[in-house]
Scaffold this motif. Structure first.
Motif, PDB file in Angstrom:
ATOM      1  N   ASP A 155       0.829  -1.197   0.000  1.00  0.00           N
ATOM      2  CA  ASP A 155       0.000   0.000   0.000  1.00  0.00           C
ATOM      3  C   ASP A 155       0.869   1.254   0.000  1.00  0.00           C
ATOM      4  OD1 ASP A 155      -1.439   2.105   2.016  1.00  0.00           O
ATOM      5  OD2 ASP A 155      -2.890   1.067   0.740  1.00  0.00           O
ATOM      6  N   ASP A 156       0.469   2.250  -0.794  1.00  0.00           N
ATOM      7  CA  ASP A 156       1.228   3.506  -0.876  1.00  0.00           C
ATOM      8  C   ASP A 156       1.403   4.173   0.484  1.00  0.00           C
ATOM      9  OD1 ASP A 156       1.397   3.144  -3.608  1.00  0.00           O
ATOM     10  OD2 ASP A 156      -0.122   4.657  -4.095  1.00  0.00           O
TER      11      ASP A 156
ATOM     12  N   THR B 209       4.976   5.131   2.234  1.00  0.00           N
ATOM     13  CA  THR B 209       5.245   6.504   2.680  1.00  0.00           C
ATOM     14  C   THR B 209       5.669   6.533   4.138  1.00  0.00           C
ATOM     15  OG1 THR B 209       3.678   7.383   1.074  1.00  0.00           O
ATOM     16  CG2 THR B 209       4.247   8.811   2.923  1.00  0.00           C
ATOM     17  N   VAL B 210       4.999   5.769   4.984  1.00  0.00           N
ATOM     18  CA  VAL B 210       5.353   5.707   6.403  1.00  0.00           C
ATOM     19  C   VAL B 210       6.773   5.169   6.569  1.00  0.00           C
ATOM     20  CG1 VAL B 210       4.858   4.489   8.573  1.00  0.00           C
ATOM     21  CG2 VAL B 210       3.008   5.546   7.280  1.00  0.00           C
TER      22      VAL B 210
ATOM     23  N   ALA C 187      12.448   6.250   7.792  1.00  0.00           N
ATOM     24  CA  ALA C 187      13.868   6.183   7.433  1.00  0.00           C
ATOM     25  C   ALA C 187      14.480   7.578   7.405  1.00  0.00           C
ATOM     26  CB  ALA C 187      14.045   5.482   6.083  1.00  0.00           C
ATOM     27  N   LEU C 188      13.747   8.549   6.862  1.00  0.00           N
ATOM     28  CA  LEU C 188      14.232   9.937   6.837  1.00  0.00           C
ATOM     29  C   LEU C 188      14.451  10.453   8.252  1.00  0.00           C
ATOM     30  CD1 LEU C 188      14.863  12.705   5.594  1.00  0.00           C
ATOM     31  CD2 LEU C 188      12.389  13.110   5.541  1.00  0.00           C
TER      32      LEU C 188
ATOM     33  N   HIS D  10      -3.860   3.888  11.600  1.00  0.00           N
ATOM     34  CA  HIS D  10      -4.862   4.284  10.608  1.00  0.00           C
ATOM     35  C   HIS D  10      -4.801   3.424   9.350  1.00  0.00           C
ATOM     36  CE1 HIS D  10      -1.545   6.643   8.854  1.00  0.00           C
ATOM     37  NE2 HIS D  10      -2.241   6.596   7.756  1.00  0.00           N
ATOM     38  N   VAL D  11      -3.623   2.855   9.046  1.00  0.00           N
ATOM     39  CA  VAL D  11      -3.511   1.979   7.883  1.00  0.00           C
ATOM     40  C   VAL D  11      -4.152   0.625   8.193  1.00  0.00           C
ATOM     41  CG1 VAL D  11      -1.884   0.767   6.375  1.00  0.00           C
ATOM     42  CG2 VAL D  11      -1.456   3.147   7.000  1.00  0.00           C
ATOM     43  N   LEU D  12      -4.082   0.205   9.458  1.00  0.00           N
ATOM     44  CA  LEU D  12      -4.699  -1.060   9.854  1.00  0.00           C
ATOM     45  C   LEU D  12      -6.199  -0.943  10.039  1.00  0.00           C
ATOM     46  CD1 LEU D  12      -2.097  -2.282  12.485  1.00  0.00           C
ATOM     47  CD2 LEU D  12      -2.431  -3.143  10.164  1.00  0.00           C
TER      48      LEU D  12
END
Length: 86
Positions: free
Chosen positions: A44-45, A49-50, A55-56, A80-82
């Protein structure tokens, strides 16, 4: 690949570091932190992104001016993704 993305980000970081911004006689050094992750079309996008964002921020927390790679699936998905609610 993750190795290719990491190498590219490191080259960009090094190029920025090698060319300070000049303001008259003053040289202002440039630093950059990067988070990278290999693309996976089955992920999933939002999760990608997360993971890249984490990593950043890991690069920033560990001293800045560096590249941190996030292997696939390293970061647990946020609530929120879950689909969890608070």
């Amino acid at each position: 690949t993750l190795e290719g993305a990491t190498a590219l980000a490191e080259r960009v970081r090094a190029l920025l570091a090698d060319e300070p911004v000049r303001s008259g006689a003053i040289a202002i050094p440039i630093t950059a932190s990067f988070g990278v992750r290999e693309f996976d079309p089955d992920t999933d996008d939002d999760r990608i992104t997360v993971e890249v964002d984490e990593a950043l921020y890991s690069a920033k927390r560990s001293g800045r001016d560096r590249v941190v790679a996030s292997p696939r699936g390293r970061i647990p998905p946020p609530a929120h993704v879950l689909g969890a609610t608070m």
